[in-house]
Write a protein that holds these residues in place. Structure first.
Motif, PDB file in Angstrom:
ATOM      1  N   ARG A 193       0.567  -1.140   0.088  1.00 31.90           N
ATOM      2  CA  ARG A 193       0.090  -0.008   0.072  1.00 31.90           C
ATOM      3  C   ARG A 193       0.746   1.276  -0.031  1.00 31.90           C
ATOM      4  NH1 ARG A 193      -5.463  -1.075   0.980  1.00 31.90           N
ATOM      5  NH2 ARG A 193      -5.645  -3.248   0.638  1.00 31.90           N
ATOM      6  N   ASN A 217      -1.073   7.614   1.304  1.00 29.32           N
ATOM      7  CA  ASN A 217      -2.422   7.748   1.086  1.00 29.32           C
ATOM      8  C   ASN A 217      -3.168   7.426   2.640  1.00 29.32           C
ATOM      9  OD1 ASN A 217      -5.219   7.318   0.639  1.00 29.32           O
ATOM     10  ND2 ASN A 217      -4.902   6.100  -1.350  1.00 29.32           N
ATOM     11  N   ARG A 223      -5.848   7.200   3.303  1.00 28.80           N
ATOM     12  CA  ARG A 223      -7.319   6.198   3.308  1.00 28.80           C
ATOM     13  C   ARG A 223      -6.652   4.761   3.636  1.00 28.80           C
ATOM     14  NH1 ARG A 223     -11.940   7.752   1.015  1.00 28.80           N
ATOM     15  NH2 ARG A 223     -12.394   5.516   0.513  1.00 28.80           N
ATOM     16  N   ASN A 224      -5.268   4.533   3.217  1.00 30.09           N
ATOM     17  CA  ASN A 224      -4.728   3.161   3.324  1.00 30.09           C
ATOM     18  C   ASN A 224      -3.855   3.121   4.744  1.00 30.09           C
ATOM     19  OD1 ASN A 224      -5.778   2.492   1.163  1.00 30.09           O
ATOM     20  ND2 ASN A 224      -4.049   3.256  -0.240  1.00 30.09           N
ATOM     21  N   ARG A 228      -5.634   2.047  -5.465  1.00 29.76           N
ATOM     22  CA  ARG A 228      -6.307   1.612  -4.556  1.00 29.76           C
ATOM     23  C   ARG A 228      -7.038   0.135  -5.014  1.00 29.76           C
ATOM     24  NH1 ARG A 228      -7.344   7.142  -4.541  1.00 29.76           N
ATOM     25  NH2 ARG A 228      -8.635   7.373  -6.140  1.00 29.76           N
ATOM     26  N   GLY A 271      -4.208   0.642  -9.694  1.00 27.34           N
ATOM     27  CA  GLY A 271      -5.284  -0.137  -8.684  1.00 27.34           C
ATOM     28  C   GLY A 271      -5.956  -1.474  -9.284  1.00 27.34           C
ATOM     29  N   ASP A 318     -10.190  -0.919   0.027  1.00 29.77           N
ATOM     30  CA  ASP A 318     -10.037   0.585   0.231  1.00 29.77           C
ATOM     31  C   ASP A 318     -11.597   1.221   0.199  1.00 29.77           C
ATOM     32  OD1 ASP A 318      -7.301   1.467   0.496  1.00 29.77           O
ATOM     33  OD2 ASP A 318      -7.233   0.624  -1.528  1.00 29.77           O
TER      34      ASP A 318
END
Length: 347
Positions: A4, A8, A10-11, A50, A86, A157
């Motif tokens: 990952r 980011n 979100r990760n 993602r 992604g 994600d």
């Protein structure tokens, strides 16, 4: 599992946005293209490294057809690569196998559960209790949303559900509330509560796909009202298969009023023969007026329906009608790029 991106938020473990949307539920009246929109949304969300899971719950294998792959089994598998590195995984949930998962997870039945399947007990249970089927489907999806690996990373994600039609989406999503009301204690109650915490949280958005036609728009309006009354989070409205407006406002008025002289003159000015009685331009007027009048009626209808949608006060996105007999894989990627640019599904 691919690494990952630590940049980011979100990760990154411990740095996830608390209100980031992770579960996108896509519904819509039959024929509006909700499966296509769900697939395109999954691709859009999977961009820039993602990972997205696209889930089918109705057993139609529509996702496999769109991505031009073999029928999906009851396992998560990669079906597409998205721009920026992604990827999209897909899962077709089988209620019987989901029940076996449930029995193994909470009651450690293992082989005994598989024996029940051989005896037909699993099929019997999901047939006589349709609500149980919906509990299993929503439970499996929410488990995928919450799942993490040993290092604490989210496995996905985002999760996109190709959900049942608008007419039954609220009952489908709210079934766990009913189950929790019946089973006051125990693992069934705890599971139902856990599912509803996901479905009613800021992590979830229910998106409704519609066309600019009376019945789909009315079903969208009714669906939004039902979802809001049930406390379920509504995301946006996706206006799908939007056809281009071919005439400007003046031409639409001329067509709507069947102004033969104005149309014949315009044809003449375009070099299609004189506008005199019996001339080439004159002979083209009636068929062109008929088509233009039909187009004008459609434009007027779409404006009225768009106004209905705007009154809902929700983010609205528009996707153009794709040519041919349907959306091929290339068209799906174009729709995904369009959705990404419009910010569909962004919290």
């Amino acid at each position: 599992m691919s690494p990952r991106n630590p940049q980011n938020p979100r990760n990154a473990r411990g740095a996830e946005e608390p209100n980031a949307t992770r579960l996108h539920i896509v519904t819509g009246k039959g024929g509006t293209g909700k499966t296509t929109v769900a697939a395109a949304l999954a691709l859009a969300l999977a961009s820039e490294g993602r990972r997205t899971l696209l889930v089918e719950v109705e057993g139609r294998q529509g996702i496999a057809q769109l991505f031009e792959t073999d029928a999906l089994p009851y396992e998560e598998r990669k079906i597409a690569a998205a721009p920026g590195g992604g990827d999209v995984h897909a899962l077709a949930i089988d209620p019987e196998l989901a029940l076996l998962d449930y029995l193994d997870m909470f009651y450690k039945l293992g082989r005994a559960g598989r024996a029940l399947k051989k005896l037909g007990a699993i099929d019997f249970a999901t047939t006589i209790a349709p609500g149980l089927r919906d509990v299993l489907l929503t439970g499996k999806v929410c488990e995928a949303v919450r799942r993490k690996d040993k290092a604490g990373w989210r496995i996905y994600d985002a999760v996109v559900m190709d959900a049942p039609p608008t007419g039954r989406i609220t009952r489908f999503l709210n079934v766990n509330d009913e189950v929790a009301g019946l089973a006051r204690i125990g693992p069934i109650y705890n599971q139902a509560q856990a599912v509803m915490r996901v479905l009613k949280s800021p992590e979830t958005q229910v998106h409704i796909v519609t066309l600019l036609e009376e019945m789909p728009v009315q079903e969208t309006v009714d669906g939004v009202a039902e979802l809001r009354a049930a406390g379920l989070p509504v995301g946006g409205v996706v206006v799908n298969m939007l056809r281009p407006v071919l005439l400007d406002d003046g031409a639409v008025r001329d067509a709507a009023n069947s102004r033969r002289t104005a149309v014949a003159k315009a044809l003449s000015q375009a070099g299609l023969g004189g506008a005199q009685r019996g001339g080439r331009a004159e002979r083209l007027v009636d068929p062109l007026l008929a088509q233009a009048h039909e187009h004008a009626e459609r434009v007027a209808l779409e404006r009225r329906e768009r106004a209905e949608i705007e009154e809902l006060g929700l983010p609205t996105y528009e996707l153009e009608l794709m040519g041919g007999d349907g959306v091929d894989l290339g068209g799906l990627y174009r729709l995904a790029e369009n959705m990404r640019k419009q910010g569909v599904g962004v919290a």
